[in-house]
Design a protein around this motif. Structure first.
Motif, short mmCIF file in Angstrom:
data_model
loop_
_atom_site.label_atom_id
_atom_site.label_comp_id
_atom_site.label_asym_id
_atom_site.label_seq_id
_atom_site.Cartn_x
_atom_site.Cartn_y
_atom_site.Cartn_z
N PRO A 95 0.82 -1.21 0.00
CA PRO A 95 0.00 0.00 0.00
C PRO A 95 0.86 1.26 0.00
O PRO A 95 2.07 1.21 0.20
N SER B 110 -1.67 5.35 -2.96
CA SER B 110 -2.82 5.06 -2.12
C SER B 110 -3.74 4.04 -2.80
O SER B 110 -4.06 4.16 -3.98
N THR B 111 -4.15 3.05 -2.03
CA THR B 111 -5.06 2.03 -2.56
C THR B 111 -6.41 2.64 -2.92
O THR B 111 -7.01 2.30 -3.94
N LEU B 112 -6.90 3.55 -2.10
CA LEU B 112 -8.18 4.20 -2.38
C LEU B 112 -8.08 5.05 -3.64
O LEU B 112 -9.04 5.13 -4.41
N GLU C 102 0.98 5.55 1.30
CA GLU C 102 1.15 6.22 2.59
C GLU C 102 -0.01 5.96 3.54
O GLU C 102 0.15 6.00 4.76
N ASP C 103 -1.20 5.67 3.01
CA ASP C 103 -2.35 5.45 3.88
C ASP C 103 -2.36 4.08 4.54
O ASP C 103 -3.19 3.80 5.41
N ASN C 104 -1.44 3.18 4.09
CA ASN C 104 -1.32 1.83 4.67
C ASN C 104 -2.61 1.01 4.58
O ASN C 104 -2.82 0.09 5.38
N THR C 105 -3.47 1.34 3.64
CA THR C 105 -4.70 0.56 3.44
C THR C 105 -4.41 -0.52 2.40
O THR C 105 -4.11 -0.20 1.24
N LYS D 171 0.08 11.70 -3.29
CA LYS D 171 1.47 11.57 -2.87
C LYS D 171 1.95 10.14 -3.07
O LYS D 171 1.28 9.18 -2.69
N VAL E 138 -5.06 14.51 -1.15
CA VAL E 138 -4.53 13.55 -0.19
C VAL E 138 -4.16 12.22 -0.85
O VAL E 138 -3.39 11.44 -0.29
N TRP E 139 -4.68 11.98 -2.03
CA TRP E 139 -4.40 10.74 -2.75
C TRP E 139 -3.32 10.90 -3.83
O TRP E 139 -3.16 10.03 -4.68
#
Length: 418
Positions: free
Chosen positions: A101, A167-169, A103-106, A141, A138-139
């Protein structure tokens, strides 16, 4: 510095534990990276900065930027077709589990365990972004990690492969945008037939077969085939955003799609991680995002207007670009390929792409006889070679496939154990 600091092993055991751990560590490579101009500090920012325009183009570039800005400010009643919960669920189901993943670690696995209510919430979030033609900052980076290509020369930056973790999202909304953009591309027939890269039911193997058929057809009619393999330097990382958006507008891609792509490309950033340390955050001023879902599709659109030369054929697989011409007349082969090269240079200059003549190759497929005169690019000769590599396959001037056949024959066989 401020006051004096005393390191006493009896009072500060943590310090000595750290020292002992570093001393005994075998896994960490602490060799500093070397770049073309010495030690690398923060010049990784140049990786995602477009090539500067030629002096004569600066005014035209400014007009193009103003044209894009005016287009993005115009109100429009069209909308991007929204996603459904079923579409989002299907995208999530198709995600690979073992993908790191951002930076959001999702993780992808976490998304696969979301309850139906969260799928509906995600769908509403994505549709909100589509309706506003806005890709959330936010998505945007990326975390870039450095993967060594081999155990040798690990102090040299060129011996590492940068991998971007996103980011996965972000990839979910990218996938929806990609689906809608490709629907438009197919409906308007935007991609040229010669482009085999990142397209359904097309592959490197099919492109190689296509080139082989052109060459063997020439052999059948006692013709020779000239093939020029162009090296586009860091083409994915150097895509000029304004140029891409102008092309999309001229292709008559729907305004909402152009606007969300503009938002997607704006304010992107990255930081590099190496040996456990992270660099500062740097802006991405050019290029299609590495590791992204949308990147390959956007790059294909950027390459759609490559200049054509009559009777000179093209073979494209993303940035792997080949020029092909066959004739029994050596002078014609040189003249036609040189004309195509001149057009390619004008296109590359216009859209801030660099073609490296040192890595560009020319090969003449023939059963015998002499070679044409040398081709030139930027006043530098491109000599004819006897072998060249294209899309992982070694091509020799008689198209014998000898090197690849030898590789298959000498490949170690794995015996099955009953």
């Amino acid at each position: 510095m401020g006051g004096k600091t005393n390191l006493d092993p009896n009072k500060n055991n943590d310090v000595w534990r750290i020292v002992a751990a570093l001393k005994n560590s075998k896994a960490t490579n602490n060799t500093p990276l070397q770049g073309p101009e010495g030690l690398l500090y923060s010049n990784e920012e140049a990786q995602f900065t477009d090539h500067p325009p030629l002096p004569k183009q600066e005014q035209e570039d400014q007009l193009m930027k103003e044209f894009v800005d005016e287009f993005l400010e115009e109100a429009d009643e069209e909308t991007i077709t929204p996603a459904t919960p079923e579409l989002i669920k299907g995208i999530i189901t198709g995600l690979r589990n073992k993908v790191s993943p951002g930076e959001d670690n999702t993780s992808n696995l976490a998304l696969k365990h979301l309850p139906p209510v969260m799928i509906h919430n995600l769908t509403a979030l994505i549709n909100g972004a589509l309706s506003k033609c806005h890709f959330p900052d936010v998505w945007k980076k990326a975390q870039v990690i450095m993967i060594p290509k081999s155990a040798k020369g690990m102090q040299l930056s060129e011996n590492y492969r940068p991998i971007s973790l996103l980011s996965t999202l972000a990839k979910l909304i990218e996938k929806v945008i990609k689906i809608r953009l490709e629907e438009e591309s197919l409906d308007k027939n935007l991609l040229p037939d010669e482009q085999f890269g990142f397209r359904a039911q097309l592959s490197t193997e099919l492109q190689v077969v296509r080139i082989a058929e052109i060459i063997t057809h020439g052999f059948d009619f006692r013709q020779r085939t000239g093939l020029v393999l162009l090296d586009l330097s860091k083409a994915f990382d150097k895509v000029w955003h304004v140029g891409l958006l102008v092309k999309m507008i001229n292709m008559e891609i729907s305004p909402p799609m152009v606007k969300i792509i503009a938002s997607y490309l704006k304010n992107r950033s990255f930081s590099t991680k190496f040996n456990g340390a992270a660099s500062q955050v740097h802006p991405i001023r050019a290029g299609v995002p590495q590791g992204s879902v949308l990147g390959p599709t956007l790059f294909n659109l950027f390459m759609t207007d490559l200049p054509r030369t009559p009777v000179v054929q093209m073979a494209l697989y993303a940035d792997d670009t080949a020029l092909i011409y066959k004739s029994s007349n050596m002078q014609m082969i040189q003249n036609k390929l040189q004309k195509a090269l001149n057009k390619m240079k004008a296109w590359a200059d216009r859209y801030r792409i660099r073609i490296n003549p040192n890595k560009t190759q020319a090969i003449l497929f023939k059963k015998g006889g002499t070679l044409p005169g040398e081709l030139m690019y930027e006043n530098q000769a491109i000599p004819w070679t006897k072998t060249a590599k294209y899309l992982g396959v070694h091509l020799d001037d008689k198209l014998t496939w000898g090197k690849d056949i030898e590789k298959i024959i000498t490949k170690p066989k794995v015996s099955a154990t009953l």
